[in-house]
Write a protein that holds these residues in place. Structure first.
Motif, PDB file in Angstrom:
ATOM      1  N   ALA A 150     -51.897 -32.994  34.444  1.00  0.00           N
ATOM      2  CA  ALA A 150     -52.269 -34.167  33.663  1.00  0.00           C
ATOM      3  C   ALA A 150     -53.790 -34.240  33.498  1.00  0.00           C
ATOM      4  CB  ALA A 150     -51.748 -35.436  34.326  1.00  0.00           C
ATOM      5  N   ILE A 151     -54.516 -34.029  34.589  1.00  0.00           N
ATOM      6  CA  ILE A 151     -55.974 -34.060  34.529  1.00  0.00           C
ATOM      7  C   ILE A 151     -56.483 -32.908  33.672  1.00  0.00           C
ATOM      8  CG2 ILE A 151     -58.070 -33.753  35.907  1.00  0.00           C
ATOM      9  CD1 ILE A 151     -56.679 -35.318  38.127  1.00  0.00           C
ATOM     10  N   THR A 152     -55.866 -31.747  33.804  1.00  0.00           N
ATOM     11  CA  THR A 152     -56.286 -30.575  33.025  1.00  0.00           C
ATOM     12  C   THR A 152     -56.096 -30.820  31.530  1.00  0.00           C
ATOM     13  OG1 THR A 152     -55.702 -29.142  34.866  1.00  0.00           O
ATOM     14  CG2 THR A 152     -55.953 -28.102  32.710  1.00  0.00           C
ATOM     15  N   VAL A 153     -54.939 -31.339  31.159  1.00  0.00           N
ATOM     16  CA  VAL A 153     -54.661 -31.606  29.740  1.00  0.00           C
ATOM     17  C   VAL A 153     -55.598 -32.681  29.208  1.00  0.00           C
ATOM     18  CG1 VAL A 153     -52.954 -32.629  28.187  1.00  0.00           C
ATOM     19  CG2 VAL A 153     -52.278 -30.815  29.747  1.00  0.00           C
ATOM     20  N   ALA A 154     -55.794 -33.745  29.976  1.00  0.00           N
ATOM     21  CA  ALA A 154     -56.668 -34.828  29.511  1.00  0.00           C
ATOM     22  C   ALA A 154     -58.110 -34.343  29.353  1.00  0.00           C
ATOM     23  CB  ALA A 154     -56.603 -36.008  30.475  1.00  0.00           C
ATOM     24  N   PHE A 155     -58.609 -33.587  30.316  1.00  0.00           N
ATOM     25  CA  PHE A 155     -59.990 -33.113  30.259  1.00  0.00           C
ATOM     26  C   PHE A 155     -60.181 -32.107  29.122  1.00  0.00           C
ATOM     27  CE2 PHE A 155     -63.510 -30.373  31.704  1.00  0.00           C
ATOM     28  CZ  PHE A 155     -64.490 -31.340  31.798  1.00  0.00           C
ATOM     29  N   ALA A 156     -59.263 -31.155  29.010  1.00  0.00           N
ATOM     30  CA  ALA A 156     -59.372 -30.158  27.933  1.00  0.00           C
ATOM     31  C   ALA A 156     -59.238 -30.827  26.562  1.00  0.00           C
ATOM     32  CB  ALA A 156     -58.308 -29.079  28.106  1.00  0.00           C
ATOM     33  N   GLY A 157     -58.341 -31.787  26.454  1.00  0.00           N
ATOM     34  CA  GLY A 157     -58.184 -32.505  25.187  1.00  0.00           C
ATOM     35  C   GLY A 157     -59.415 -33.302  24.821  1.00  0.00           C
TER      36      GLY A 157
ATOM     37  N   PRO B 173     -61.254 -40.908  24.473  1.00  0.00           N
ATOM     38  CA  PRO B 173     -60.936 -40.770  25.901  1.00  0.00           C
ATOM     39  C   PRO B 173     -59.693 -41.546  26.305  1.00  0.00           C
ATOM     40  CG  PRO B 173     -63.277 -41.160  25.635  1.00  0.00           C
ATOM     41  CD  PRO B 173     -62.642 -41.349  24.287  1.00  0.00           C
ATOM     42  N   ALA B 174     -59.519 -42.746  25.748  1.00  0.00           N
ATOM     43  CA  ALA B 174     -58.324 -43.535  26.091  1.00  0.00           C
ATOM     44  C   ALA B 174     -57.055 -42.826  25.611  1.00  0.00           C
ATOM     45  CB  ALA B 174     -58.425 -44.925  25.474  1.00  0.00           C
ATOM     46  N   ALA B 175     -57.098 -42.255  24.429  1.00  0.00           N
ATOM     47  CA  ALA B 175     -55.922 -41.541  23.914  1.00  0.00           C
ATOM     48  C   ALA B 175     -55.592 -40.332  24.790  1.00  0.00           C
ATOM     49  CB  ALA B 175     -56.171 -41.104  22.471  1.00  0.00           C
ATOM     50  N   TRP B 176     -56.615 -39.595  25.225  1.00  0.00           N
ATOM     51  CA  TRP B 176     -56.344 -38.425  26.060  1.00  0.00           C
ATOM     52  C   TRP B 176     -55.908 -38.814  27.472  1.00  0.00           C
ATOM     53  CZ3 TRP B 176     -54.861 -34.071  24.393  1.00  0.00           C
ATOM     54  CH2 TRP B 176     -55.262 -33.626  23.141  1.00  0.00           C
ATOM     55  N   LEU B 177     -56.372 -39.955  27.963  1.00  0.00           N
ATOM     56  CA  LEU B 177     -55.856 -40.428  29.253  1.00  0.00           C
ATOM     57  C   LEU B 177     -54.397 -40.851  29.124  1.00  0.00           C
ATOM     58  CD1 LEU B 177     -58.901 -42.422  30.635  1.00  0.00           C
ATOM     59  CD2 LEU B 177     -58.000 -40.242  31.464  1.00  0.00           C
ATOM     60  N   TRP B 178     -54.039 -41.416  27.978  1.00  0.00           N
ATOM     61  CA  TRP B 178     -52.648 -41.767  27.724  1.00  0.00           C
ATOM     62  C   TRP B 178     -51.776 -40.505  27.685  1.00  0.00           C
ATOM     63  CZ3 TRP B 178     -49.459 -40.858  23.412  1.00  0.00           C
ATOM     64  CH2 TRP B 178     -48.272 -41.587  23.381  1.00  0.00           C
ATOM     65  N   VAL B 179     -52.265 -39.476  26.991  1.00  0.00           N
ATOM     66  CA  VAL B 179     -51.535 -38.202  26.946  1.00  0.00           C
ATOM     67  C   VAL B 179     -51.421 -37.618  28.355  1.00  0.00           C
ATOM     68  CG1 VAL B 179     -51.646 -35.805  26.119  1.00  0.00           C
ATOM     69  CG2 VAL B 179     -52.109 -37.691  24.550  1.00  0.00           C
ATOM     70  N   GLY B 180     -52.513 -37.666  29.121  1.00  0.00           N
ATOM     71  CA  GLY B 180     -52.479 -37.167  30.498  1.00  0.00           C
ATOM     72  C   GLY B 180     -51.479 -37.923  31.354  1.00  0.00           C
ATOM     73  N   GLY B 181     -51.354 -39.224  31.146  1.00  0.00           N
ATOM     74  CA  GLY B 181     -50.362 -40.004  31.878  1.00  0.00           C
ATOM     75  C   GLY B 181     -48.942 -39.558  31.554  1.00  0.00           C
ATOM     76  N   HIS B 182     -48.687 -39.246  30.292  1.00  0.00           N
ATOM     77  CA  HIS B 182     -47.354 -38.745  29.916  1.00  0.00           C
ATOM     78  C   HIS B 182     -47.101 -37.357  30.506  1.00  0.00           C
ATOM     79  CE1 HIS B 182     -45.705 -41.852  27.348  1.00  0.00           C
ATOM     80  NE2 HIS B 182     -46.947 -42.070  26.932  1.00  0.00           N
ATOM     81  N   VAL B 183     -48.145 -36.524  30.530  1.00  0.00           N
ATOM     82  CA  VAL B 183     -47.981 -35.193  31.139  1.00  0.00           C
ATOM     83  C   VAL B 183     -47.650 -35.342  32.618  1.00  0.00           C
ATOM     84  CG1 VAL B 183     -49.209 -33.071  31.754  1.00  0.00           C
ATOM     85  CG2 VAL B 183     -49.409 -33.991  29.442  1.00  0.00           C
ATOM     86  N   GLN B 184     -48.282 -36.288  33.295  1.00  0.00           N
ATOM     87  CA  GLN B 184     -47.972 -36.517  34.710  1.00  0.00           C
ATOM     88  C   GLN B 184     -46.531 -37.002  34.871  1.00  0.00           C
ATOM     89  OE1 GLN B 184     -50.381 -39.435  36.662  1.00  0.00           O
ATOM     90  NE2 GLN B 184     -49.422 -39.074  38.661  1.00  0.00           N
TER      91      GLN B 184
ATOM     92  N   TRP C  58     -44.016 -36.236  32.890  1.00  0.00           N
ATOM     93  CA  TRP C  58     -43.119 -35.116  32.599  1.00  0.00           C
ATOM     94  C   TRP C  58     -43.095 -34.101  33.727  1.00  0.00           C
ATOM     95  CZ3 TRP C  58     -45.825 -34.591  27.280  1.00  0.00           C
ATOM     96  CH2 TRP C  58     -45.327 -35.571  26.403  1.00  0.00           C
ATOM     97  N   THR C  59     -44.269 -33.823  34.297  1.00  0.00           N
ATOM     98  CA  THR C  59     -44.351 -32.764  35.301  1.00  0.00           C
ATOM     99  C   THR C  59     -44.242 -33.285  36.724  1.00  0.00           C
ATOM    100  OG1 THR C  59     -46.763 -32.881  35.398  1.00  0.00           O
ATOM    101  CG2 THR C  59     -45.797 -31.338  33.806  1.00  0.00           C
ATOM    102  N   GLY C  60     -44.554 -34.557  36.947  1.00  0.00           N
ATOM    103  CA  GLY C  60     -44.532 -35.095  38.299  1.00  0.00           C
ATOM    104  C   GLY C  60     -45.746 -34.662  39.113  1.00  0.00           C
TER     105      GLY C  60
END
Length: 158
Positions: free
Chosen positions: A83-90, A63-74, A76-78
């Motif tokens: 970000a929530i979608t990518v983190a949850f799906a991941g 979960p921590a890794a996917w929250l980190w990825v979600g933070g980067h998606v946020q 990149w996209t603003g």
């Protein structure tokens, strides 16, 4: 025993439902040498340790890794929504993938235990999952109450 015994037919049905036949192993495996059985014992222990470690990653690392990825998606996209979608799906994807791997490791563990000379008919995946959940709960409670400390509403500073 009658042919339609409920313990043998898998329930109330007269015929057998697919996949409900009791497991029957062919014969007791031919015991290997003492050295081979010891090697199989150690291999079974190693597989069980890997199984436990994989289950423990479900409660913190993944979960921590996917929250980190979600933070980067946020970043990149603003936007928060992708970000929530990518983190949850991941998280869901890695959870299911980890459970598939743990189930396969559990099957391998049963086979190696049988090769070591044990009459192993059931796996430990359920127990391993429950124990890893308990360990994660204890670690989280320790972190929350001791390391991070309760918030000011629960324990005011003044």
């Amino acid at each position: 025993m009658p042919l339609n015994d409920p313990t043998d037919t898998g329930g109330l049905f007269v015929g057998r439902r697919p996949g409900t036949r009791p497991l029957r192993y062919r014969d007791t495996p031919v015991p290997g040498s003492n050295r081979r059985r010891q090697a199989d014992e150690w291999l079974a222990r190693l597989i069980l340790v890997v199984e436990v470690l994989l289950c423990l990653t479900l409660w913190g690392l993944q979960p921590a890794a996917w929250l980190w990825v979600g933070g980067h998606v946020q970043g990149w996209t603003g936007s928060v929504e992708p970000a929530i979608t990518v983190a949850f799906a991941g998280m869901l994807f890695s959870l299911f993938l980890t459970l598939v791997l743990v189930k396969r490791l559990d099957h391998a563990w049963r086979l190696v235990r049988r090769a070591a000379g044990h009459r192993q008919t059931e796996g430990l995946v359920e127990r391993v999952f429950v124990v890893s959940t308990g360990v994660a709960l204890v670690v989280f409670t320790f972190w929350f109450l001791i390391i991070a400390g309760p918030g000011p509403q629960i324990a005011p500073w003044r």
